[in-house]
Design a protein around this motif. Structure first.
Motif, PDB file in Angstrom:
ATOM      1  N   LYS A 177       0.778  -1.115   0.172  1.00  0.00           N
ATOM      2  CA  LYS A 177       0.190  -0.089  -0.629  1.00  0.00           C
ATOM      3  C   LYS A 177       0.506   1.687  -0.142  1.00  0.00           C
ATOM      4  O   LYS A 177       0.593   2.162  -0.687  1.00  0.00           O
ATOM      5  CB  LYS A 177      -0.687   0.437   1.068  1.00  0.00           C
ATOM      6  CG  LYS A 177      -1.873  -1.065   1.007  1.00  0.00           C
ATOM      7  CD  LYS A 177      -2.669  -0.776   2.026  1.00  0.00           C
ATOM      8  CE  LYS A 177      -4.288  -2.339   1.942  1.00  0.00           C
ATOM      9  NZ  LYS A 177      -4.343  -2.304   3.617  1.00  0.00           N
ATOM     10  N   THR A 205      -6.060  -3.044 -10.566  1.00  0.00           N
ATOM     11  CA  THR A 205      -7.130  -2.320 -10.594  1.00  0.00           C
ATOM     12  C   THR A 205      -7.538  -0.982 -10.791  1.00  0.00           C
ATOM     13  O   THR A 205      -6.738  -0.091 -11.397  1.00  0.00           O
ATOM     14  CB  THR A 205      -8.154  -2.297  -9.140  1.00  0.00           C
ATOM     15  OG1 THR A 205      -7.016  -1.008  -8.695  1.00  0.00           O
ATOM     16  CG2 THR A 205      -8.645  -3.908  -8.653  1.00  0.00           C
ATOM     17  N   GLU A 206      -8.622  -1.291 -11.190  1.00  0.00           N
ATOM     18  CA  GLU A 206      -8.885   0.646 -12.520  1.00  0.00           C
ATOM     19  C   GLU A 206      -8.365   1.678 -11.508  1.00  0.00           C
ATOM     20  O   GLU A 206      -7.981   2.499 -11.797  1.00  0.00           O
ATOM     21  CB  GLU A 206     -10.413   0.553 -12.465  1.00  0.00           C
ATOM     22  CG  GLU A 206     -11.057   2.418 -12.939  1.00  0.00           C
ATOM     23  CD  GLU A 206     -12.263   2.475 -12.869  1.00  0.00           C
ATOM     24  OE1 GLU A 206     -12.600   3.981 -13.824  1.00  0.00           O
ATOM     25  OE2 GLU A 206     -12.960   2.003 -12.654  1.00  0.00           O
ATOM     26  N   LYS A 207      -9.115   2.035  -9.683  1.00  0.00           N
ATOM     27  CA  LYS A 207      -8.020   2.338  -8.841  1.00  0.00           C
ATOM     28  C   LYS A 207      -6.652   2.507  -9.070  1.00  0.00           C
ATOM     29  O   LYS A 207      -5.954   3.473  -9.464  1.00  0.00           O
ATOM     30  CB  LYS A 207      -8.546   2.149  -7.981  1.00  0.00           C
ATOM     31  CG  LYS A 207      -7.800   3.061  -6.679  1.00  0.00           C
ATOM     32  CD  LYS A 207      -8.264   3.213  -5.490  1.00  0.00           C
ATOM     33  CE  LYS A 207      -8.114   4.194  -4.319  1.00  0.00           C
ATOM     34  NZ  LYS A 207      -8.420   4.002  -2.458  1.00  0.00           N
ATOM     35  N   ILE A 208      -5.792   1.408  -8.846  1.00  0.00           N
ATOM     36  CA  ILE A 208      -4.483   1.211  -9.115  1.00  0.00           C
ATOM     37  C   ILE A 208      -3.901   1.989 -10.337  1.00  0.00           C
ATOM     38  O   ILE A 208      -3.175   2.391 -10.867  1.00  0.00           O
ATOM     39  CB  ILE A 208      -4.414  -0.375  -8.919  1.00  0.00           C
ATOM     40  CG1 ILE A 208      -4.367  -0.509  -7.669  1.00  0.00           C
ATOM     41  CG2 ILE A 208      -2.436  -0.530  -9.772  1.00  0.00           C
ATOM     42  CD1 ILE A 208      -3.553  -0.345  -6.630  1.00  0.00           C
ATOM     43  N   ASP A 210      -5.049   4.019 -12.175  1.00  0.00           N
ATOM     44  CA  ASP A 210      -5.167   5.597 -12.284  1.00  0.00           C
ATOM     45  C   ASP A 210      -4.260   5.900 -11.295  1.00  0.00           C
ATOM     46  O   ASP A 210      -3.522   7.026 -11.893  1.00  0.00           O
ATOM     47  CB  ASP A 210      -6.607   5.987 -11.181  1.00  0.00           C
ATOM     48  CG  ASP A 210      -7.856   5.977 -12.859  1.00  0.00           C
ATOM     49  OD1 ASP A 210      -7.154   5.988 -13.613  1.00  0.00           O
ATOM     50  OD2 ASP A 210      -8.903   5.264 -12.180  1.00  0.00           O
ATOM     51  N   LYS A 211      -3.546   5.280 -10.378  1.00  0.00           N
ATOM     52  CA  LYS A 211      -2.943   6.045  -9.312  1.00  0.00           C
ATOM     53  C   LYS A 211      -0.883   5.432 -10.947  1.00  0.00           C
ATOM     54  O   LYS A 211      -0.878   6.585 -10.011  1.00  0.00           O
ATOM     55  CB  LYS A 211      -2.461   5.262  -8.352  1.00  0.00           C
ATOM     56  CG  LYS A 211      -3.771   5.567  -7.098  1.00  0.00           C
ATOM     57  CD  LYS A 211      -3.467   4.681  -5.963  1.00  0.00           C
ATOM     58  CE  LYS A 211      -4.988   5.622  -4.933  1.00  0.00           C
ATOM     59  NZ  LYS A 211      -4.269   4.709  -4.028  1.00  0.00           N
ATOM     60  N   ASP A 214       0.118   8.392 -12.040  1.00  0.00           N
ATOM     61  CA  ASP A 214       0.055   9.588 -12.553  1.00  0.00           C
ATOM     62  C   ASP A 214       2.003   9.236 -11.431  1.00  0.00           C
ATOM     63  O   ASP A 214       2.429  10.599 -10.966  1.00  0.00           O
ATOM     64  CB  ASP A 214      -0.019   9.785 -10.094  1.00  0.00           C
ATOM     65  CG  ASP A 214      -1.920  10.568 -10.825  1.00  0.00           C
ATOM     66  OD1 ASP A 214      -2.329  10.810 -12.208  1.00  0.00           O
ATOM     67  OD2 ASP A 214      -3.058  10.074 -10.112  1.00  0.00           O
ATOM     68  N   LYS A 247      -8.388  -7.216 -16.224  1.00  0.00           N
ATOM     69  CA  LYS A 247      -7.822  -6.103 -16.671  1.00  0.00           C
ATOM     70  C   LYS A 247      -6.891  -6.351 -17.487  1.00  0.00           C
ATOM     71  O   LYS A 247      -6.638  -4.850 -17.549  1.00  0.00           O
ATOM     72  CB  LYS A 247      -6.906  -7.143 -14.799  1.00  0.00           C
ATOM     73  CG  LYS A 247      -7.666  -6.388 -13.152  1.00  0.00           C
ATOM     74  CD  LYS A 247      -6.957  -6.884 -12.738  1.00  0.00           C
ATOM     75  CE  LYS A 247      -8.350  -7.196 -10.628  1.00  0.00           C
ATOM     76  NZ  LYS A 247      -7.763  -7.725 -10.401  1.00  0.00           N
ATOM     77  N   ARG A 254      -7.743   1.641 -22.050  1.00  0.00           N
ATOM     78  CA  ARG A 254      -6.551   2.834 -21.620  1.00  0.00           C
ATOM     79  C   ARG A 254      -5.074   3.584 -22.235  1.00  0.00           C
ATOM     80  O   ARG A 254      -5.752   4.147 -22.412  1.00  0.00           O
ATOM     81  CB  ARG A 254      -6.230   2.806 -20.073  1.00  0.00           C
ATOM     82  CG  ARG A 254      -7.317   2.601 -18.893  1.00  0.00           C
ATOM     83  CD  ARG A 254      -8.286   3.490 -19.243  1.00  0.00           C
ATOM     84  NE  ARG A 254      -7.385   4.954 -18.014  1.00  0.00           N
ATOM     85  CZ  ARG A 254      -7.098   4.858 -17.039  1.00  0.00           C
ATOM     86  NH1 ARG A 254      -7.821   3.739 -16.369  1.00  0.00           N
ATOM     87  NH2 ARG A 254      -6.514   6.035 -16.185  1.00  0.00           N
ATOM     88  N   TYR A 259      -3.287   6.052 -21.762  1.00  0.00           N
ATOM     89  CA  TYR A 259      -2.370   6.164 -21.415  1.00  0.00           C
ATOM     90  C   TYR A 259      -1.034   6.316 -21.266  1.00  0.00           C
ATOM     91  O   TYR A 259      -0.439   6.282 -22.108  1.00  0.00           O
ATOM     92  CB  TYR A 259      -2.582   4.511 -20.888  1.00  0.00           C
ATOM     93  CG  TYR A 259      -2.219   4.128 -19.268  1.00  0.00           C
ATOM     94  CD1 TYR A 259      -2.666   4.903 -18.236  1.00  0.00           C
ATOM     95  CD2 TYR A 259      -1.159   3.328 -18.699  1.00  0.00           C
ATOM     96  CE1 TYR A 259      -2.713   4.493 -17.433  1.00  0.00           C
ATOM     97  CE2 TYR A 259      -1.111   3.083 -17.439  1.00  0.00           C
ATOM     98  CZ  TYR A 259      -1.534   3.624 -16.523  1.00  0.00           C
ATOM     99  OH  TYR A 259      -1.500   3.348 -15.440  1.00  0.00           O
TER     100      TYR A 259
END
Length: 382
Positions: A177, A205-208, A210-211, A214, A247, A254, A259
């Motif tokens: 994490k 995952t979609e959240k991962i 996204d991170k 960045d 996934k 993306r 992406y």
């Protein structure tokens, strides 16, 4: 085709990088006839002849007469390999060894080209080709304080010297994490460091995803898939095939939509028809992902792979890297999964002190071939 003199070097270098040896040989030969004082043409003519199993030594000698330093490196390597038994040296070995000759003359003698930082020794897969399922140090976790110390140590690398940080070893970094805060800290405090990200794909995952987008200065996002068919995948990886593919599908969409990072998908190959089918599978369903086939390894003798391969007669790129385990101990290389061959401990010394320690530096300075180094390097097939 008319090529301007000031564009010749980059043009021939481009042909070499594309492995278009036929065109390169024609161009270099033509230049040596019309402008024999151009050293790079003689060098490339010699290199092409060597890599296509012909005699290019005289062309390289001609290049050195015109002051070509690279040609001198090629001749040095050829002279070293003359002492090896006939048939044991492949042209690709010569090319690789020239790379190491350049490395020995670079700043990477003093500073690592890549640093693995294993923030925790945890993976959710149990791959049959990996040492993780039986690894004794499974579950180790690096403290926040030690991660900060390692990053501080790496600030001593000159800012004009690029290097790579891979925040994993025998682990999937996205199960930690803390990984995004760690990557952010690296981005902010080590501007000359690029990040190589690795995963088996299941945590994406979609959240991962996204991170990950960045994170800055990313070389690539590397996904170890290995199989394209459900039964083979689940037998090899011990993960649910459909979830991983779902996934990958989302990530490919993306990438289609811009992406920011390139994505590479790999297979630990077995030199069978399945290797070809894997590449075809990716080209059909994931054309925007890169594809890489990686040779199978016995993890420095820690895993029985049931086959024997010839040990490369060259030096090893891992001698220019550091592989820091979650405990803070530094393994000899990425293939020393258990850390049976420790070269230092970042709890006790700085990263650069370990990299330049007498015995480890000696490998870079004096070892022409891994065959001349003690175990496990002299039997390593990776």
């Amino acid at each position: 085709m008319e090529i301007k003199i000031d564009q010749l070097d980059s043009y021939m270098n481009g042909l070499f990088n594309q492995r278009d040896f036929s065109t390169l040989e024609k161009v270099a030969h033509q230049v040596t006839k019309q402008r024999p004082e151009i050293a790079t043409a003689w060098r490339y003519l010699g290199i092409v002849n060597i890599l296509t199993r012909k005699n290019g030594k005289t062309h390289l000698q001609q290049a050195t007469l015109h002051g070509d330093v690279d040609a001198e490196l090629w001749l040095e390597v050829l002279s070293e390999f003359e002492y090896y038994p006939k048939g044991t040296v492949h042209p690709i070995h010569i090319s690789r060894q020239v790379y190491f000759a350049r490395m020995r003359r670079s700043k990477y003698m003093d500073f690592p080209k890549e640093v693995n930082i294993e923030t925790q020794a945890i993976c959710n897969a149990a791959c049959s080709f990996c040492v993780y399922p039986t690894m004794e140090r499974k579950g180790d976790k690096m403290s926040d304080e030690l991660i900060d110390k390692i990053i501080d140590d790496l600030k001593a690398i000159p800012q004009d010297l690029p290097f790579i940080i891979s925040p994993f070893k025998v682990s999937d970094p996205f199960l930690d994490k803390r990984i995004f805060l760690i990557c952010e800290k690296i981005n902010n405090e080590l501007p000359n460091a690029k990040l190589r990200l690795f995963t088996n794909g299941s945590p994406l995952t979609e959240k991962i995803v996204d991170k990950i987008a960045d994170i800055k200065n990313v070389v690539h996002l590397w996904i170890s898939l290995n199989e394209y068919e459900k039964n083979a995948y689940e037998a090899t990886m011990k993960l649910p095939f459909e979830k991983t593919i779902e996934k990958l599908n989302a990530l490919h969409t993306r990438v289609e939509n811009g992406y920011p990072h390139s994505v590479a998908v790999s297979r630990v190959c077995d030199n069978s028809l399945e290797d070809v089918k894997f590449k075809q599978f990716l080209a059909t369903y994931y054309p925007l992902f890169g594809c890489s086939l990686i040779g199978r390894s016995d993890w420095a003798g820690q895993l029985d792979i049931g086959s024997q391969k010839q040990v490369s007669p060259t030096a090893c790129v891992r001698w220019y890297e550091l592989s820091i385990m979650a405990s803070g101990k530094v393994a000899l290389c990425c293939m020393d999964g258990e850390g049976k061959h420790v070269v230092g401990d970042v709890n006790k010394n700085s990263v650069l002190e370990i990299y330049n320690s007498r015995d480890y530096r000696k490998m870079r300075e004096y070892s022409f071939s891994r065959l001349a180094v003690a175990a496990p390097c002299d039997v390593c097939i990776y």
